[in-house]
Design a protein around this motif. Structure first.
Motif, PDB file in Angstrom:
ATOM      1  N   LEU A 128      11.361   1.273  26.387  1.00  0.00           N
ATOM      2  CA  LEU A 128      12.567   2.000  26.795  1.00  0.00           C
ATOM      3  C   LEU A 128      12.234   3.042  27.848  1.00  0.00           C
ATOM      4  CD1 LEU A 128      13.754   2.873  23.163  1.00  0.00           C
ATOM      5  CD2 LEU A 128      13.978   0.704  24.356  1.00  0.00           C
ATOM      6  N   SER A 399      17.331   5.731  19.177  1.00  0.00           N
ATOM      7  CA  SER A 399      16.910   5.643  20.573  1.00  0.00           C
ATOM      8  C   SER A 399      17.118   4.288  21.245  1.00  0.00           C
ATOM      9  CB  SER A 399      15.439   6.047  20.699  1.00  0.00           C
ATOM     10  OG  SER A 399      14.634   5.295  19.809  1.00  0.00           O
ATOM     11  N   THR A 425      15.261  10.699   8.541  1.00  0.00           N
ATOM     12  CA  THR A 425      15.702  10.417   9.900  1.00  0.00           C
ATOM     13  C   THR A 425      16.705   9.271   9.795  1.00  0.00           C
ATOM     14  OG1 THR A 425      14.184   8.618  10.466  1.00  0.00           O
ATOM     15  CG2 THR A 425      13.324  10.858  10.707  1.00  0.00           C
ATOM     16  N   TRP A 590      13.413  17.592  22.046  1.00  0.00           N
ATOM     17  CA  TRP A 590      12.546  16.426  22.216  1.00  0.00           C
ATOM     18  C   TRP A 590      13.198  15.265  21.476  1.00  0.00           C
ATOM     19  CZ3 TRP A 590       8.715  14.777  25.150  1.00  0.00           C
ATOM     20  CH2 TRP A 590       8.026  13.621  24.766  1.00  0.00           C
ATOM     21  N   HIS A 591      13.631  14.254  22.226  1.00  0.00           N
ATOM     22  CA  HIS A 591      14.144  13.006  21.664  1.00  0.00           C
ATOM     23  C   HIS A 591      15.068  13.217  20.470  1.00  0.00           C
ATOM     24  CE1 HIS A 591      10.545  10.864  23.681  1.00  0.00           C
ATOM     25  NE2 HIS A 591      11.467  11.258  24.506  1.00  0.00           N
ATOM     26  N   ARG A 595      11.387  17.363  15.448  1.00  0.00           N
ATOM     27  CA  ARG A 595      10.515  18.541  15.458  1.00  0.00           C
ATOM     28  C   ARG A 595      11.183  19.723  16.167  1.00  0.00           C
ATOM     29  NH1 ARG A 595       5.500  15.711  17.862  1.00  0.00           N
ATOM     30  NH2 ARG A 595       7.115  14.334  18.642  1.00  0.00           N
ATOM     31  N   SER A 686      19.468   2.408  30.132  1.00  0.00           N
ATOM     32  CA  SER A 686      20.017   3.555  29.385  1.00  0.00           C
ATOM     33  C   SER A 686      20.849   4.495  30.243  1.00  0.00           C
ATOM     34  CB  SER A 686      18.875   4.352  28.757  1.00  0.00           C
ATOM     35  OG  SER A 686      17.889   3.515  28.223  1.00  0.00           O
TER      36      SER A 686
HETATM   37  N1  LIG Z   1      20.435   6.608  25.775  1.00  0.00           N
HETATM   38  C1  LIG Z   1      19.127   6.807  25.937  1.00  0.00           C
HETATM   39  N2  LIG Z   1      18.260   6.342  25.040  1.00  0.00           N
HETATM   40  C2  LIG Z   1      16.941   6.542  25.216  1.00  0.00           C
HETATM   41  C3  LIG Z   1      16.460   7.236  26.343  1.00  0.00           C
HETATM   42  C4  LIG Z   1      17.414   7.743  27.273  1.00  0.00           C
HETATM   43  O1  LIG Z   1      17.069   8.373  28.283  1.00  0.00           O
HETATM   44  N3  LIG Z   1      18.731   7.497  27.035  1.00  0.00           N
HETATM   45  N4  LIG Z   1      15.115   7.393  26.523  1.00  0.00           N
HETATM   46  C5  LIG Z   1      14.221   6.430  25.873  1.00  0.00           C
HETATM   47  C6  LIG Z   1      12.837   6.909  25.933  1.00  0.00           C
HETATM   48  S1  LIG Z   1      12.194   7.141  27.486  1.00  0.00           S
HETATM   49  C7  LIG Z   1      12.103   7.152  24.834  1.00  0.00           C
HETATM   50  S2  LIG Z   1      10.452   7.558  25.013  1.00  0.00           S
HETATM   51  C8  LIG Z   1      12.672   6.981  23.490  1.00  0.00           C
HETATM   52  C9  LIG Z   1      12.197   7.991  22.449  1.00  0.00           C
HETATM   53  O2  LIG Z   1      12.813   7.703  21.243  1.00  0.00           O
HETATM   54  P1  LIG Z   1      12.073   7.765  19.814  1.00  0.00           P
HETATM   55  O3  LIG Z   1      10.678   7.336  19.897  1.00  0.00           O
HETATM   56  O4  LIG Z   1      12.918   7.011  18.870  1.00  0.00           O
HETATM   57  O5  LIG Z   1      12.229   9.320  19.528  1.00  0.00           O
HETATM   58  P2  LIG Z   1      11.374  10.386  18.728  1.00  0.00           P
HETATM   59  O6  LIG Z   1      12.301  11.411  18.222  1.00  0.00           O
HETATM   60  O7  LIG Z   1      10.291  10.876  19.609  1.00  0.00           O
HETATM   61  O8  LIG Z   1      10.789   9.558  17.515  1.00  0.00           O
HETATM   62  C10 LIG Z   1       9.505   9.750  17.056  1.00  0.00           C
HETATM   63  C11 LIG Z   1       9.503   9.595  15.549  1.00  0.00           C
HETATM   64  O9  LIG Z   1       8.143   9.575  15.106  1.00  0.00           O
HETATM   65  C12 LIG Z   1       7.897  10.631  14.204  1.00  0.00           C
HETATM   66  N5  LIG Z   1       6.519  11.074  14.448  1.00  0.00           N
HETATM   67  C13 LIG Z   1       6.084  12.087  15.218  1.00  0.00           C
HETATM   68  N6  LIG Z   1       4.744  12.131  15.220  1.00  0.00           N
HETATM   69  C14 LIG Z   1       4.308  11.117  14.431  1.00  0.00           C
HETATM   70  C15 LIG Z   1       3.013  10.622  14.055  1.00  0.00           C
HETATM   71  O10 LIG Z   1       1.979  11.144  14.443  1.00  0.00           O
HETATM   72  N7  LIG Z   1       2.977   9.518  13.263  1.00  0.00           N
HETATM   73  C16 LIG Z   1       4.099   8.909  12.804  1.00  0.00           C
HETATM   74  N8  LIG Z   1       3.973   7.826  12.054  1.00  0.00           N
HETATM   75  N9  LIG Z   1       5.322   9.378  13.119  1.00  0.00           N
HETATM   76  C17 LIG Z   1       5.435  10.445  13.938  1.00  0.00           C
HETATM   77  C18 LIG Z   1       8.973  11.645  14.463  1.00  0.00           C
HETATM   78  O11 LIG Z   1       9.239  12.411  13.297  1.00  0.00           O
HETATM   79  C19 LIG Z   1      10.167  10.752  14.858  1.00  0.00           C
HETATM   80  O12 LIG Z   1      10.875  10.310  13.741  1.00  0.00           O
HETATM   81  O13 LIG Z   1      14.089   7.052  23.569  1.00  0.00           O
HETATM   82  C20 LIG Z   1      14.628   6.101  24.450  1.00  0.00           C
HETATM   83  N10 LIG Z   1      16.070   6.044  24.292  1.00  0.00           N
END
Ligand SMILES: Nc1nc2c(c(=O)[nH]1)N[C@H]1C(S)=C(S)[C@@H](COP(=O)(O)OP(=O)(O)OC[C@H]3O[C@@H](n4cnc5c(=O)[nH]c(N)nc54)[C@H](O)[C@@H]3O)O[C@H]1N2
Ligand SMILES: Nc1nc2c(c(=O)[nH]1)N[C@H]1C(S)=C(S)[C@@H](COP(=O)(O)OP(=O)(O)OC[C@H]3O[C@@H](n4cnc5c(=O)[nH]c(N)nc54)[C@H](O)[C@@H]3O)O[C@H]1N2
Ligand code: SF4
Ligand SMILES: [Mo]
Length: 887
Positions: A128, A399, A425, A590-591, A595, A686
């Motif tokens: 993504l 996401s 979550t 952040w996302h 956190r 997106s």
């Molecule tokens: N509409 C729309 N959607 C998008 C985007 C957008 O611009 N618009 N952007 C996209 C992009 S670029 C991205 S990168 C994604 C991000 O989207 P996600 O990856 O879904 O978002 P996060 O909130 O970073 O989710 C990380 C999860 O991992 C957990 N976590 C944190 N650290 C650790 C760890 O060390 N181990 C484990 N097992 N879990 C952990 C956190 O608590 C959280 O639940 O979203 C995408 N979605």
């Protein structure tokens, strides 16, 4: 005790120093020696210490919501996966992982899937995020290589930011660019984004192009360059192929045509082309406005084409530069985390690479064709081709596009395993098995930032509860599935293997080579200083810049021009859905907020999900600033607070991606986002979904502030979070309770408690204000009104800090505005020092005429600096209105 580690948020990869004081409290500061940030941190990095508390953490393994022993949880995962593989084959299972895993975690899960289970159904949220850049790099360079380094940004005379809001998303890097510009008056900054973002403050030119038209713009530039003397004929002749075909594609494209298609003025486009042509040292930075598009890979190549034609690559101060999002977006690519990659930048579809990796891993089976990419993977889960999925470190129900369908898919799936560090979550709700992972501050390993720099994340906190490192959990499951090859003594052992594979039979054929690190002992791994790959015996100190020798990783060593034929967005607007929904990030979240949503400071900048409209679109849709709107697309709907602003391009509406069901009702924007993907990269679009907007006008609006957490409603629009010393809930509705007083009391959970009520009622007008006071201290307050015009929350939040409410404060509560009690700071602009908009405008009114002057008077903008663009805007707006009055 103090420990050097790396910020867990964006791809800038700032070094931090975490110190533990004698009383156990933790301080987090910038690492003055880290080459990414030299000591600076942005608002999110500065607030890290506030996010490490155990509140909300997942601390025990669970099956069906019940805590269990690790052995039982691991057995359940291993036996569930093994059975499904036995009965339905390896492609009936899938792994969906994340650019927030450490490289070591990422390496072992990828090894497990591709070399032992024998499926390439492992994809990551980088699909993504970075997939279009990966595809673009590979087409042009034959490898997924980011050519430059951060110093190039400081040495450039022209910085072009395309689809990047770096001021909010890569703040420390953006500040480095602004500082370099300050020192080098010749340096110019151009921002290409349909919105006027914070990044445009401090830029010399903003091109608010029509959404999705970047390929047209860069094709236009390519044609323009071809007719100028900026072409590097030597380089094009000796180091590239395909220029003739690529130029044929753009032949005859004029500045005027380009401007018309992109919805820009000819003057602005001409100026940009002229600057680009005449400036040798130019870096083009790009991020999600480019990648997250149904023609993302083409946009990347349209940009790279311009750099190849001018030979501006592999030299100081120039080059295309893909800004990575997540802290380890790059590490994930290094281990081959995407469904179409193999470890160490090798190709899954290349038999020689497969053979090499299989021998190195001593793997029993190798996946031999690309697996399902994120969007397709969840489709396969929905229609039960995939029967078990293990989700690690990502929150796809929030996401992924068409997110309601993703949720339904998980509900229908036979076995859903989720590893996360947070208990609740939107995704953990659908897990059969929950595995508690170590979080930042506890885990140990490496990450790679945007400039290929590998840095250590080091633990400074003990593992809480039963939480374990992700790599260890994965290896434990692999063991139980009967696989050998996962007996690592420690995390350094995993890293050594990963480093050794990068050099295995490489002989300079593959860009990713860190073989010089493959013999680090435990101590050397612990002490590893930030270093840019490749790190080889010839370059033991790493490599700042790639392609200096002008050879590439294609079979003939030459870079490739890619002809780009611009395509319209995947789904066009129509009479029913006339607006383009653009989505992205805000400064302090952040996302999915698991956190950053834990700290009041970061919640204070923007509390509610919002939809930002151009004034004309707002008028046509009948929505009002600060009112509510319902946005609908063919895929779903949401409700958001309206912001009307001339910074939006006409026809576009912007909504942040962050809010989800833990923080808001009906605030998940991905419920609306179309699941269209780029055919080359598989990356979802997106940033472009056709939507319509309607006013959402419930019969009453209310907000509640309370010292204790507030029960969240089950339905309708609401937003919940921390605010100062209290909790805040925004809500609204149509049905009225019999007694607002009883309702208010119940909302505050104070039915049984002896309290003093301060109440103001105007039933005819539908306005009610209640405050609960105990021992002279404000416990909570509830404000109800028939429309969205309610008192200032930031002012009321401040009253919770008072130990004894003054008479004035009580009066103010009744009146709903400050009577010399507390200050209405307005919405917070500077989250480091909690300085609000009203305070800043008041100082501007008293003569503060620059960002620096505001900093001297209020401290705002003097710590992380992330709010400086917003302060600059307020100062600028005031200056403009003065001019208007004077003229
Ligand atoms: N509409 C729309 N959607 C998008 C985007 C957008 O611009 N618009 N952007 C996209 C992009 S670029 C991205 S990168 C994604 C991000 O989207 P996600 O990856 O879904 O978002 P996060 O909130 O970073 O989710 C990380 C999860 O991992 C957990 N976590 C944190 N650290 C650790 C760890 O060390 N181990 C484990 N097992 N879990 C952990 C956190 O608590 C959280 O639940 O979203 C995408 N979605
Ligand atoms: N504060 C904060 N910082 C973050 C993150 C976060 O969640 N919060 N996440 C990190 C991650 S994983 C990522 S991927 C990065 C993302 O960093 P960015 O890509 O900078 O952030 P976005 O807000 O997703 O999108 C950037 C811009 O693209 C613009 N855009 C939309 N459509 C188009 C188009 O057609 N053409 C052009 N040229 N521009 C367009 C949007 O208006 C938006 O301003 O941020 C990282 N940093
Ligand atoms: S810019 Fe901010 S979020 Fe990104 S790594 Fe640095 S401190 Fe962390
Ligand atoms: Mo991302």
């Amino acid at each position: 005790m103090s420990v050097k580690t790396t910020c867990p948020y964006c791809g800038v990869g700032c070094g931090v120093v975490a110190s533990k004081d004698a009383d156990g409290s933790v301080r987090v500061e910038g690492d003055g020696q880290h080459p990414a940030n030299f000591g600076r941190l942005c608002s999110k990095g500065s607030a890290l210490a506030e996010t490490i508390g155990l509140e909300g953490r997942l601390l025990e393994p669970m099956i069906g919501g019940t805590p269990v022993h690790w052995d039982d949880a691991l057995d359940r995962v291993a036996s569930g996966f093994s059975r499904i593989i036995r009965e339905h084959g390896p492609d009936a299972v899938a792994f969906y992982v994340s650019g927030q895993l450490l490289t070591e975690d990422y390496y072992v899960i990828n090894k497990l899937a591709k070399g032992f289970v024998g499926t390439a159904n492992i994809d990551t949220n980088s699909r993504l995020c970075m997939a279009s850049s990966v595809a673009g790099h590979k087409r042009a360079f034959g490898s997924d290589t980011v050519p430059g380094c951060y110093e190039d940004l400081e040495q450039a005379d022209l910085l072009v930011l395309v689809g990047s809001n770096a001021a909010w998303c890569h703040p420390i890097l953006h500040q480095r660019m602004l500082a370099a510009k300050e020192k080098n008056p010749a340096c110019r900054i151009v921002v290409i984004d349909p919105r006027r973002t914070a990044t445009c403050e401090g830029a010399d030119l903003h091109l608010p192009l029509r959404s999705g038209s970047d390929s047209v713009l860069f094709n236009g530039l390519f044609a323009f360059l071809a007719g100028s003397n900026a072409v590097d004929r030597d380089f094009v002749g000796s180091s590239t192929t395909g220029v003739v075909d690529a130029l044929k594609q753009v032949a005859g494209q004029t500045v005027a045509q380009t401007a018309a298609t992109c919805g820009l003025t000819e003057g602005a486009v001409g100026l940009f082309f002229d600057w680009f042509t005449r400036t040798e040292r130019v870096v083009t930075l790009y991020s999600q406005g480019v990648n997250q598009s149904s023609s993302g890979a083409d946009k990347v190549n349209a940009i790279i084409n311009c750099h190849l034609l001018t030979g501006r690559i592999g030299r100081p101060g120039m080059g295309p530069f893909s800004l990575t999002g997540q802290p380890n977006a790059m590490g994930g690519r290094e281990v081959g985390g995407l469904a179409n990659q193999l470890a160490a930048h090798m190709e899954l579809e290349n038999p020689a690479h497969r053979d090499l990796v299989q021998r190195f891993w001593r793997a029993p089976v190798m996946a031999d064709k690309g697996g399902l990419k994120a969007v397709d993977m969840f489709d396969a889960i929905a229609d039960k081709r995939i029967k078990a999925v293990w989700i690690i470190s990502t929150n796809p129900v929030v996401s992924l596009p068409d997110a309601d369908r993703v949720r339904a898919a998980l509900d229908a799936c036979e076995l859903v395993v989720v590893s996360d560090c947070v208990r609740d979550t939107d995704t953990t709700r659908h897990a059969h098995v929950l595995l508690p992972a170590l979080a930042w501050g506890e885990k140990d390993g490496t990450v790679t930032n945007s400039e290929r720099r590998i840095s250590r994340q080091r633990p400074f906190l003990a593992a809480p509860g039963e939480a374990r490192a992700d790599w260890r959990i994965i290896c434990d499951v692999a063991h139980r599935m009967g696989y050998s090859g996962f007996d690592y003594a420690d995390v350094a052992d995993v890293f050594r293997e990963h480093a050794a594979l990068s050099g295995y039979e490489n002989n300079g054929q593959r860009d990713f080579d860190i073989s010089a690190l493959s013999t680090l002992d435990g101590r050397a791994y612990d002490a590893l200083a930030p270093v840019q790959w490749p790190v080889t015996p010839d370059h033991p100190a790493g490599t700042a810049r790639m392609f200096e020798s002008r050879t590439f990783f294609t079979p003939n060593g030459k870079a490739r021009f890619v002809p780009v034929m611009p395509r319209p967005a995947g789904n066009a607007t129509s009479r029913d859905y006339p607006l383009v929904l653009n989505t992205g990030r805000v400064r302090d979240q952040w996302h999915t907020m698991t956190r950053t949503g834990k700290t009041a400071r970061l919640m204070s900048h923007i509390f509610e999900p919002y939809a930002e409209f151009h004034p004309e679109d707002a008028r046509v849709a009948g929505v009002q600033n600060e009112g509510l709107t319902r946005l609908t697309s063919p895929w779903g709907e949401m409700i958001a607070r309206v912001v009307v602003s001339a910074e939006q391009r006409r026809g576009c509406v912007f909504v942040p991606m962050h809010w989800n069901e833990e923080f808001a009702g009906a605030g998940r924007v991905n419920a609306l986002v179309n699941p269209v993907v780029d055919p080359v990269s598989g990356q979802p679009e997106s940033k472009h979904t056709p939507v319509k907007a309607d006013p959402y006008a419930p019969k009453w609006h209310a907000f509640i502030l309370s010292r204790s957490p507030i029960r969240r409603p089950d339905t309708g629009y609401w937003v919940h979070g921390k605010a100062g010393d209290c909790w805040r809930l925004e809500l609204c509705g149509d049905a009225r309770p019999e007694s607002w007083r009883d309702w208010a009391r119940a909302q505050l959970g104070l039915e049984q408690v002896e309290i003093e009520w301060v109440a103001y009622r105007d039933p005819a007008a539908g306005r009610f204000r209640y405050a609960a006071v105990r021992d002279g201290r404000l416990e909570g307050c509830v404000f109800i009104a028939p429309d969205h015009t309610l008192p200032s929350r930031s002012w009321l939040t401040g009253l919770f800090a008072e130990q004894q409410l003054s008479a004035n404060a009580r009066m103010s509560l009744l009146a709903g505005r400050p009577f010399g009690a507390g200050e209405d700071t307005g919405p917070i602009v500077c989250s480091c020092f909690s300085v609000g908009r009203h305070q800043i405008t008041a100082e501007i009114g008293k003569g503060a005429d620059s960002v620096e002057a505001i900093g001297r008077r209020l401290k705002a903008g003097t710590n992380c600096g992330g709010c400086r663009p917003e302060i600059s805007k307020l100062v600028g707006a005031r200056a403009q209105s003065r001019q208007a009055i004077a003229s």
